[in-house]
Design an enzyme around this catalytic site. Structure first.
Site, short mmCIF file in Angstrom:
data_model
loop_
_atom_site.label_atom_id
_atom_site.label_comp_id
_atom_site.label_asym_id
_atom_site.label_seq_id
_atom_site.Cartn_x
_atom_site.Cartn_y
_atom_site.Cartn_z
CB CYS A 134 -0.92 -0.01 1.22
SG CYS A 134 -1.91 1.49 1.40
CB CYS A 137 -0.46 2.36 4.05
SG CYS A 137 -2.08 1.77 3.55
CG ASP A 138 3.35 1.26 4.45
OD1 ASP A 138 2.96 1.71 5.54
OD2 ASP A 138 3.11 0.10 4.07
#
Length: 308
Positions: A134, A137-138
């Protein structure tokens, strides 16, 4: 005692929320059940450009708008992880969760899918320490650094372009000699000078120093040559696996785990429907999940009316 509803929707992604909207608007008592936050994979999507009504909208924002619509007619959001679904002799479905049991004559499965693993050495070891599925997300952890994106579909290209805004270089590794992504996405990626492509190549191992990722070992399928691509992060987009483990006993999946339905979203079990990414289908998008959800929500009403 199980808490009773007319309809239990398992999964609060775009399909599940739409099904809950349609069913509750028909004055049915609806449980919208999920083990996490509503929105599903939309929460991991930075920018959505192909949902009607919006030229562009952030995934979490669309999730919030859909949830407000899904619950406006009384659908109840319930937290819980489904462990099993049992069909009683009278047709009642008992949904067993880690937070209590629910029962209803109708169940709509909208559990979606999860990112498929590569299954190579180093993937599990460095998960969360350089291996990610993701970018939204990261991606922020890799500002100004070089990363590898593995895959060639829409997700790989979209997330690669997102990462290009944060990192110094994005190296896309694809096992074929051309991308599978939509043409408009391909054109944007090819024009981005921060994105490089490595074709006809597969990842054999994710490398690290024991603490974090340092790169990937790759094999060119045409030449047979192996090499190492240095990178601080590896983002993997090689397809998805359906979330159908709790439903295996129902006999409603194909050999790959996808749930088989007809055009009314009906499975082989009367009163059990499946929608969205968990269903055996060609195109898995927010729009198709929403369409499935509308059909299933209406069919739930028809089912209950016909069994009165």
């Amino acid at each position: 005692m199980a808490k009773e509803y007319d309809v239990i929707v398992i999964g609060a992604g775009p399909g599940g929320m739409t099904a809950a909207l349609y069913a509750s608007r028909a004055n049915l008592k609806v449980a919208l059940l999920d083990r996490g936050v509503y929105g599903g994979n939309m929460n991991n999507t930075a920018e959505i450009e192909n949902y009607p009504g919006f030229t562009s909208i952030m995934g979490p924002e669309l999730s919030e708008k859909m949830f407000q619509g899904a619950t406006q007619f009384g659908a109840e959001f319930v937290y819980g992880t489904v462990e099993d679904v049992e069909v009683k002799e009278d047709g009642t479905k008992l949904v067993k969760t880690d937070s209590g049991d629910l029962s209803a004559p109708v169940v709509i499965i909208a559990t979606g899918s999860v990112s498929r693993k590569l299954g190579v050495p180093g993937e599990e070891e460095y998960s969360g320490r350089g291996v990610s599925y993701c970018a939204v997300c990261d991606g922020a952890f890799y500002k100004g650094r070089e990363v590898v994106v593995i895959g060639g579909g829409d997700s790989a290209v979209e997330e690669g372009m997102y990462l290009a805004n944060l990192t110094s270089k994005v190296k896309v590794v694809h096992r074929r000699d051309q991308l599978r992504a939509q043409k408009i996405l391909q054109e944007r990626a090819f024009k981005n000078d921060k994105i490089d492509f490595t074709w006809d190549t597969v990842v054999e191992e994710i490398l690290g120093d024991g603490q974090k990722v340092t790169g990937v070992k790759v094999l060119n399928k045409k030449t047979g040559e192996t090499s190492v691509i240095d990178a601080s992060g590896v983002f993997i987009y090689v397809g998805s696996t359906p979330m159908t483990e709790p439903f295996q006993n129902l006999g409603i999946t194909d050999e790959h785990g996808w749930i088989v339905t007809n055009d009314k979203m009906e499975t082989k079990v009367s009163g059990i429907y499946a929608i969205g990414d968990v269903r055996q289908k060609q195109l898995r998008q927010i729009t198709t999940a929403v369409g499935d959800g509308g059909i299933a929500g209406q069919e739930a009403f028809n089912y209950i009316e016909s069994h009165k």
